[in-house]
Design a protein around this motif. Sequence first.
Motif, mmCIF file in Angstrom:
data_model
loop_
_atom_site.group_PDB
_atom_site.id
_atom_site.type_symbol
_atom_site.label_atom_id
_atom_site.label_comp_id
_atom_site.label_asym_id
_atom_site.label_seq_id
_atom_site.Cartn_x
_atom_site.Cartn_y
_atom_site.Cartn_z
ATOM 1 N N ASP A 55 0.870 -1.171 0.000
ATOM 2 C CA ASP A 55 0.000 0.000 0.000
ATOM 3 C C ASP A 55 0.910 1.225 0.000
ATOM 4 O O ASP A 55 2.033 1.165 0.488
ATOM 5 C CB ASP A 55 -0.883 -0.019 1.253
ATOM 6 C CG ASP A 55 -1.910 1.099 1.289
ATOM 7 O OD1 ASP A 55 -2.279 1.628 0.217
ATOM 8 O OD2 ASP A 55 -2.351 1.448 2.397
ATOM 9 N N LEU A 56 0.445 2.334 -0.539
ATOM 10 C CA LEU A 56 1.279 3.533 -0.575
ATOM 11 C C LEU A 56 1.007 4.495 0.572
ATOM 12 O O LEU A 56 1.933 5.101 1.102
ATOM 13 C CB LEU A 56 1.102 4.273 -1.906
ATOM 14 C CG LEU A 56 1.633 3.548 -3.131
ATOM 15 C CD1 LEU A 56 1.399 4.382 -4.375
ATOM 16 C CD2 LEU A 56 3.105 3.210 -2.986
ATOM 17 N N MET A 57 -0.252 4.634 0.962
ATOM 18 C CA MET A 57 -0.599 5.603 2.007
ATOM 19 C C MET A 57 -0.695 4.897 3.353
ATOM 20 O O MET A 57 -1.665 4.197 3.633
ATOM 21 C CB MET A 57 -1.908 6.304 1.652
ATOM 22 C CG MET A 57 -1.781 7.164 0.414
ATOM 23 S SD MET A 57 -3.241 8.156 0.059
ATOM 24 C CE MET A 57 -4.426 6.889 -0.360
ATOM 25 N N PRO A 80 10.746 -8.031 -5.932
ATOM 26 C CA PRO A 80 9.720 -7.330 -6.704
ATOM 27 C C PRO A 80 8.572 -6.858 -5.829
ATOM 28 O O PRO A 80 8.279 -7.445 -4.779
ATOM 29 C CB PRO A 80 9.249 -8.382 -7.710
ATOM 30 C CG PRO A 80 9.635 -9.689 -7.132
ATOM 31 C CD PRO A 80 10.812 -9.451 -6.238
ATOM 32 N N VAL A 81 7.925 -5.790 -6.284
ATOM 33 C CA VAL A 81 6.828 -5.169 -5.541
ATOM 34 C C VAL A 81 5.618 -5.022 -6.455
ATOM 35 O O VAL A 81 5.750 -4.644 -7.616
ATOM 36 C CB VAL A 81 7.248 -3.775 -5.015
ATOM 37 C CG1 VAL A 81 6.081 -3.068 -4.336
ATOM 38 C CG2 VAL A 81 8.427 -3.889 -4.063
ATOM 39 N N VAL A 82 4.450 -5.318 -5.906
ATOM 40 C CA VAL A 82 3.181 -4.990 -6.546
ATOM 41 C C VAL A 82 2.517 -3.966 -5.643
ATOM 42 O O VAL A 82 2.268 -4.231 -4.465
ATOM 43 C CB VAL A 82 2.276 -6.228 -6.737
ATOM 44 C CG1 VAL A 82 0.892 -5.815 -7.226
ATOM 45 C CG2 VAL A 82 2.924 -7.216 -7.702
ATOM 46 N N VAL A 83 2.269 -2.790 -6.201
ATOM 47 C CA VAL A 83 1.633 -1.720 -5.439
ATOM 48 C C VAL A 83 0.129 -1.913 -5.485
ATOM 49 O O VAL A 83 -0.449 -2.163 -6.553
ATOM 50 C CB VAL A 83 2.021 -0.334 -6.010
ATOM 51 C CG1 VAL A 83 1.174 0.770 -5.410
ATOM 52 C CG2 VAL A 83 3.496 -0.059 -5.757
ATOM 53 N N ILE A 84 -0.501 -1.823 -4.308
ATOM 54 C CA ILE A 84 -1.953 -1.852 -4.217
ATOM 55 C C ILE A 84 -2.390 -0.482 -3.709
ATOM 56 O O ILE A 84 -1.992 -0.070 -2.638
ATOM 57 C CB ILE A 84 -2.438 -3.010 -3.300
ATOM 58 C CG1 ILE A 84 -1.707 -3.020 -1.953
ATOM 59 C CG2 ILE A 84 -2.266 -4.339 -3.995
ATOM 60 C CD1 ILE A 84 -2.178 -4.084 -0.989
ATOM 61 N N THR A 85 -3.168 0.215 -4.513
ATOM 62 C CA THR A 85 -3.476 1.604 -4.181
ATOM 63 C C THR A 85 -4.875 1.992 -4.627
ATOM 64 O O THR A 85 -5.415 1.435 -5.577
ATOM 65 C CB THR A 85 -2.437 2.555 -4.827
ATOM 66 O OG1 THR A 85 -2.730 3.887 -4.454
ATOM 67 C CG2 THR A 85 -2.423 2.430 -6.336
ATOM 68 N N ALA A 86 -5.430 2.960 -3.932
ATOM 69 C CA ALA A 86 -6.722 3.531 -4.326
ATOM 70 C C ALA A 86 -6.519 4.725 -5.253
ATOM 71 O O ALA A 86 -7.464 5.219 -5.851
ATOM 72 C CB ALA A 86 -7.497 3.963 -3.082
ATOM 73 N N ILE A 103 -1.975 -2.277 -8.845
ATOM 74 C CA ILE A 103 -3.352 -2.772 -8.868
ATOM 75 C C ILE A 103 -4.194 -1.819 -8.047
ATOM 76 O O ILE A 103 -3.841 -1.455 -6.930
ATOM 77 C CB ILE A 103 -3.458 -4.200 -8.284
ATOM 78 C CG1 ILE A 103 -2.546 -5.168 -9.053
ATOM 79 C CG2 ILE A 103 -4.902 -4.680 -8.329
ATOM 80 C CD1 ILE A 103 -2.497 -6.556 -8.441
ATOM 81 N N ARG A 104 -5.309 -1.400 -8.603
ATOM 82 C CA ARG A 104 -6.205 -0.465 -7.924
ATOM 83 C C ARG A 104 -7.117 -1.197 -6.941
ATOM 84 O O ARG A 104 -7.601 -2.287 -7.220
ATOM 85 C CB ARG A 104 -7.083 0.274 -8.936
ATOM 86 C CG ARG A 104 -6.336 0.975 -10.032
ATOM 87 C CD ARG A 104 -5.600 2.217 -9.540
ATOM 88 N NE ARG A 104 -4.779 2.750 -10.615
ATOM 89 C CZ ARG A 104 -3.459 2.804 -10.595
ATOM 90 N NH1 ARG A 104 -2.807 2.379 -9.554
ATOM 91 N NH2 ARG A 104 -2.783 3.289 -11.598
ATOM 92 N N LYS A 105 -7.311 -0.565 -5.785
ATOM 93 C CA LYS A 105 -8.287 -1.058 -4.808
ATOM 94 C C LYS A 105 -9.669 -0.614 -5.276
ATOM 95 O O LYS A 105 -9.790 0.473 -5.823
ATOM 96 C CB LYS A 105 -8.011 -0.466 -3.428
ATOM 97 C CG LYS A 105 -6.737 -0.958 -2.786
ATOM 98 C CD LYS A 105 -6.565 -0.275 -1.449
ATOM 99 C CE LYS A 105 -5.278 -0.694 -0.767
ATOM 100 N NZ LYS A 105 -5.092 -0.032 0.511
ATOM 101 N N PRO A 106 -10.697 -1.413 -5.032
ATOM 102 C CA PRO A 106 -10.691 -2.752 -4.414
ATOM 103 C C PRO A 106 -10.015 -3.767 -5.333
ATOM 104 O O PRO A 106 -10.124 -3.684 -6.550
ATOM 105 C CB PRO A 106 -12.172 -3.067 -4.230
ATOM 106 C CG PRO A 106 -12.885 -2.236 -5.226
ATOM 107 C CD PRO A 106 -12.046 -1.011 -5.445
ATOM 108 N N LEU A 107 -9.320 -4.707 -4.722
ATOM 109 C CA LEU A 107 -8.480 -5.640 -5.471
ATOM 110 C C LEU A 107 -9.286 -6.794 -6.046
ATOM 111 O O LEU A 107 -9.863 -7.578 -5.300
ATOM 112 C CB LEU A 107 -7.415 -6.231 -4.539
ATOM 113 C CG LEU A 107 -6.474 -5.249 -3.887
ATOM 114 C CD1 LEU A 107 -5.633 -5.956 -2.830
ATOM 115 C CD2 LEU A 107 -5.595 -4.602 -4.913
#
Length: 116
Positions: A55-57, A80-86, A103-107
């Motif tokens: 998550d970023l925030m 490696p990283v997969v960013v999950i963000t709104a 990947i945008r939330k909701p996942l």
Amino acid sequence: MHNTVLVVDDDPDIRECLAEVLADEGYLVRCASDGRQALDWLLEHPGDAGIVLLDLMMPVMDGETFLSAKEADPSASEVPVVVITANENDDTLARHPSVRQCIRKPLPVQILLSAV
């Protein structure tokens, strides 16, 4: 390739949900509630994580700061990283070489699993 996934999100419900889905798929899951905890874990367990879901925030250390610190450390830079963000307009993928996907939330579960 390691099957340990480090899930980093300050929302306990999201962490729990991701951990459950990934564990059901056979992954070993470790969780952190902020970037500082995640970085500490990565540095204490070099080579153990196959991927980070980030998550970023977050409080304490946000995702951007985590990525910069991770990429500066030779023992963690290649994970490696997969960013999950709104955030709809996120450009993290372009700025950080270890970010493989955003990947945008909701996942969507299938997209998450294919990314991992």
